[in-house]
Design a protein around this motif. Structure first.
Motif, PDB file in Angstrom:
ATOM      1  N   VAL A  15      56.177  40.572  70.090  1.00 16.48           N
ATOM      2  CA  VAL A  15      57.315  40.198  69.008  1.00 16.48           C
ATOM      3  C   VAL A  15      56.764  41.012  67.580  1.00 16.48           C
ATOM      4  CG1 VAL A  15      56.274  37.868  68.443  1.00 16.48           C
ATOM      5  CG2 VAL A  15      58.444  38.513  67.387  1.00 16.48           C
ATOM      6  N   LEU A  16      57.525  41.603  66.934  1.00 18.92           N
ATOM      7  CA  LEU A  16      57.093  42.331  65.490  1.00 18.92           C
ATOM      8  C   LEU A  16      58.115  42.072  64.809  1.00 18.92           C
ATOM      9  CD1 LEU A  16      58.560  45.174  65.143  1.00 18.92           C
ATOM     10  CD2 LEU A  16      57.320  45.849  67.289  1.00 18.92           C
ATOM     11  N   THR A  17      57.740  42.331  63.404  1.00 17.48           N
ATOM     12  CA  THR A  17      58.464  42.315  62.025  1.00 17.48           C
ATOM     13  C   THR A  17      58.354  43.582  61.392  1.00 17.48           C
ATOM     14  OG1 THR A  17      56.789  41.117  60.827  1.00 17.48           O
ATOM     15  CG2 THR A  17      58.752  39.860  61.719  1.00 17.48           C
ATOM     16  N   SER A  18      59.240  44.454  61.158  1.00 17.81           N
ATOM     17  CA  SER A  18      59.379  45.600  60.367  1.00 17.81           C
ATOM     18  C   SER A  18      60.241  45.919  59.214  1.00 17.81           C
ATOM     19  CB  SER A  18      59.508  46.534  61.528  1.00 17.81           C
ATOM     20  OG  SER A  18      59.639  47.877  61.356  1.00 17.81           O
ATOM     21  N   GLY A  19      59.932  46.670  58.313  1.00 16.64           N
ATOM     22  CA  GLY A  19      60.543  47.061  57.201  1.00 16.64           C
ATOM     23  C   GLY A  19      60.368  46.105  56.312  1.00 16.64           C
ATOM     24  N   ILE A  46      52.784  41.458  67.391  1.00 18.33           N
ATOM     25  CA  ILE A  46      52.305  42.687  67.067  1.00 18.33           C
ATOM     26  C   ILE A  46      52.113  42.860  65.406  1.00 18.33           C
ATOM     27  CG2 ILE A  46      52.862  45.148  67.410  1.00 18.33           C
ATOM     28  CD1 ILE A  46      54.622  44.312  69.866  1.00 18.33           C
ATOM     29  N   ARG A  47      51.039  43.062  65.120  1.00 16.45           N
ATOM     30  CA  ARG A  47      51.041  42.857  63.560  1.00 16.45           C
ATOM     31  C   ARG A  47      51.318  44.224  63.071  1.00 16.45           C
ATOM     32  NH1 ARG A  47      45.485  40.898  64.729  1.00 16.45           N
ATOM     33  NH2 ARG A  47      45.566  38.735  64.732  1.00 16.45           N
ATOM     34  N   ARG A  48      52.027  44.198  61.783  1.00 12.64           N
ATOM     35  CA  ARG A  48      52.501  45.478  61.063  1.00 12.64           C
ATOM     36  C   ARG A  48      53.182  46.337  61.691  1.00 12.64           C
ATOM     37  NH1 ARG A  48      46.813  44.264  60.638  1.00 12.64           N
ATOM     38  NH2 ARG A  48      46.565  43.426  58.490  1.00 12.64           N
ATOM     39  N   GLY A  49      54.207  45.561  62.157  1.00 11.17           N
ATOM     40  CA  GLY A  49      55.551  46.577  62.751  1.00 11.17           C
ATOM     41  C   GLY A  49      55.023  47.635  63.913  1.00 11.17           C
ATOM     42  N   TRP A  50      55.664  48.565  63.991  1.00  9.30           N
ATOM     43  CA  TRP A  50      55.509  49.724  64.857  1.00  9.30           C
ATOM     44  C   TRP A  50      54.375  50.175  64.814  1.00  9.30           C
ATOM     45  CZ3 TRP A  50      58.746  48.691  68.511  1.00  9.30           C
ATOM     46  CH2 TRP A  50      60.179  48.192  68.307  1.00  9.30           C
ATOM     47  N   GLY A  56      47.662  49.132  68.629  1.00  9.35           N
ATOM     48  CA  GLY A  56      47.216  48.098  69.479  1.00  9.35           C
ATOM     49  C   GLY A  56      46.527  46.699  68.527  1.00  9.35           C
ATOM     50  N   ASP A  57      47.380  46.716  67.422  1.00  4.67           N
ATOM     51  CA  ASP A  57      46.974  45.510  66.608  1.00  4.67           C
ATOM     52  C   ASP A  57      47.614  44.302  67.217  1.00  4.67           C
ATOM     53  OD1 ASP A  57      46.285  44.134  64.432  1.00  4.67           O
ATOM     54  OD2 ASP A  57      47.308  45.309  62.803  1.00  4.67           O
ATOM     55  N   MET A  58      47.343  43.852  68.223  1.00  6.06           N
ATOM     56  CA  MET A  58      48.143  42.846  68.880  1.00  6.06           C
ATOM     57  C   MET A  58      47.344  41.617  69.354  1.00  6.06           C
ATOM     58  SD  MET A  58      49.871  46.012  70.831  1.00  6.06           S
ATOM     59  CE  MET A  58      50.913  45.248  72.244  1.00  6.06           C
ATOM     60  N   PHE A  59      47.878  40.612  69.525  1.00  6.69           N
ATOM     61  CA  PHE A  59      47.157  39.335  70.071  1.00  6.69           C
ATOM     62  C   PHE A  59      47.883  38.360  70.453  1.00  6.69           C
ATOM     63  CE2 PHE A  59      48.742  35.979  66.863  1.00  6.69           C
ATOM     64  CZ  PHE A  59      49.387  37.101  65.871  1.00  6.69           C
ATOM     65  N   GLN A  60      47.320  37.653  71.441  1.00  5.35           N
ATOM     66  CA  GLN A  60      48.159  36.640  72.227  1.00  5.35           C
ATOM     67  C   GLN A  60      48.604  35.222  71.293  1.00  5.35           C
ATOM     68  OE1 GLN A  60      47.051  35.794  76.300  1.00  5.35           O
ATOM     69  NE2 GLN A  60      49.033  35.128  76.649  1.00  5.35           N
ATOM     70  N   MET A  61      49.800  35.164  71.513  1.00  3.52           N
ATOM     71  CA  MET A  61      50.230  33.864  70.622  1.00  3.52           C
ATOM     72  C   MET A  61      50.630  32.755  71.306  1.00  3.52           C
ATOM     73  SD  MET A  61      52.910  35.780  67.779  1.00  3.52           S
ATOM     74  CE  MET A  61      52.575  34.660  66.626  1.00  3.52           C
ATOM     75  N   SER A  62      50.258  31.518  70.767  1.00  2.00           N
ATOM     76  CA  SER A  62      50.318  30.317  71.276  1.00  2.00           C
ATOM     77  C   SER A  62      51.464  29.511  70.382  1.00  2.00           C
ATOM     78  CB  SER A  62      49.483  29.473  71.583  1.00  2.00           C
ATOM     79  OG  SER A  62      48.675  29.025  70.308  1.00  2.00           O
ATOM     80  N   THR A  63      51.938  28.205  70.688  1.00  2.00           N
ATOM     81  CA  THR A  63      52.802  27.664  69.625  1.00  2.00           C
ATOM     82  C   THR A  63      51.975  27.069  68.555  1.00  2.00           C
ATOM     83  OG1 THR A  63      52.039  25.664  70.890  1.00  2.00           O
ATOM     84  CG2 THR A  63      54.120  26.497  71.431  1.00  2.00           C
ATOM     85  N   LYS A  64      50.571  27.069  68.703  1.00  2.00           N
ATOM     86  CA  LYS A  64      49.807  26.702  67.607  1.00  2.00           C
ATOM     87  C   LYS A  64      49.829  27.892  66.501  1.00  2.00           C
ATOM     88  CE  LYS A  64      46.097  23.907  69.156  1.00  2.00           C
ATOM     89  NZ  LYS A  64      45.668  23.809  70.680  1.00  2.00           N
TER      90      LYS A  64
END
Ligand code: F6P
Length: 349
Positions: A15-19, A46-50, A56-64
């Motif tokens: 999941v990412l946010t972009s723009g 996914i940090r910082r969009g595309w 590879g600025d990515m990390f596993q997410m949990s509900t926390k």
């Protein structure tokens, strides 16, 4: 249905946010994570969009990771506009990271540019994509609503209400420039909400005499001594401006141009306020939180059902999805009703 009864077409999604960011993006990220966990799908943030996918600025997410964010503005995933992702080489790097992180699908939250990027990626590589509309401009042709619009409109409305107080006391004219990129949706909506004297939008180049001067004169004749002119940042005059108006100081935009013209034609000394990025911040409204949550939940279901190249949209009150190629062909259209209402509400006393 219990968690394990789901038959998911995807096992791990990004999941990412972009723009440009928009209030409610965090609520959408939260809904994606929580809905995925509900279906036993793993989520990689996914940090910082595309650009983050490329790096590879990515990390596993949990509900926390998404607790206590439904009420916050901005985006916990950060956002960026990536030039590199516009190239095949950039997208190749991004896809390599999709493989490395074992992603089957991506939820991309943003505007048309974000969706074009998603489509380019999924066309060149075997990765499923779904877009969620998130922009304060509400200028995405295939949806009636994009996350952040309501909050931004309320922020602008509250700021203009405050300006009105001081304009009334000093019997002044106020020109307020609102955001919207090349679209007039936000200006039109806020213009109605604040009872503006005149509203100028990019879709209808202004005629200074008819659209501004005559409206202010009509208001003055009717006894008004303060005037509020709402200008979309992308608005422009019908004819190219005269030389002295052309030589505006650097960094000034449509609002200042209108202010100068009002001064020239009416002798008033308008105060120009550019609301700018304040419109992009703040706690999301209930409408944005609920829409973002519904869209995030819907997006996960779309990927889980094995669909790709879809955009989640808001149509006549319902959340549904459209084909990304078809959706991107549609251009923003202004709400005709709002246009008619603005015409009837301005210049008539
Ligand atoms: O698309 C959202 C938006 O806020 C527009 O209204 C505005 O034109 C633009 O982004 C500003 O972008 P930036 O973040 O680059 O200043």
């Amino acid at each position: 249905m219990s968690k394990n009864d789901f038959n998911n077409a995807v096992k791990r999604i990004g999941v990412l946010t972009s723009g440009g960011d928009a209030p409610g993006m965090n609520a959408a990220v939260r809904a994606v994570v929580r809905s995925a966990v509900y279906r036993s799908i793993e989520v990689i943030g996914i940090r910082r969009g595309w650009q983050g996918l490329i790096n590879g600025d990515m990390f596993q997410m949990s509900t926390k990771d998404v607790s206590h964010i439904i009420n916050t503005g901005g985006t916990i995933l950060y956002t960026a506009r990536s030039q590199e992702f516009r190239t095949h080489e950039g997208r190749q790097k991004a896809y390599n990271n999709c493989r490395l992180f074992g992603l089957d699908g991506i939820v991309a939250i943003g505007g048309d540019g974000t969706f074009s990027g998603a489509l380019a990626l999924s066309t060149e590589f075997p990765i499923s994509v779904v877009g969620i509309p998130g922009t304060i401009d509400n200028d995405i042709g295939c949806t009636h609503y994009s996350i952040g619009y309501d909050t931004a409109a309320n922020t602008a409305m509250e700021a203009i209400d405050k300006l009105r107080d001081t304009m009334k006391s000093h019997e002044r004219c106020s020109v307020i420039e609102v955001m919207g990129h090349r679209a007039g949706n936000l200006a039109l909506y806020v213009g109605i909400a604040t009872g503006a004297t005149s509203v100028l939008i990019p879709e209808e180049p202004w005629d200074i005499q008819k659209d501004v001067v005559e409206k202010i004169q009509a208001a003055r004749v009717a006894g008004r001594t303060n005037f509020m002119v709402v200008v979309a940042e992308g608005a422009h005059p019908k004819k190219s401006p005269e030389p002295e108006e052309d030589s505006m100081a650097e960094g000034t935009g449509a609002g200042y141009m209108v202010g100068q013209m009002i001064n020239k034609h009416l002798g008033l000394e308008p105060r120009v306020t550019v609301l700018g990025h304040i419109q992009r911040g703040g706690a999301p409204s209930a409408r944005d939180r609920v829409t973002a949550t519904r869209m995030g939940h819907y997006a996960v279901n779309v990927l889980a059902e094995g669909k790709t190249n879809r955009i989640v949209v808001h149509k006549d009150g319902a959340i549904t999805d459209v084909d990304m190629v078809e959706g991107l062909k549609l251009h923003n259209t202004l709400n005709e009703n709002e246009k008619v209402v603005v015409k009837a509400m301005t210049g008539v006393y």
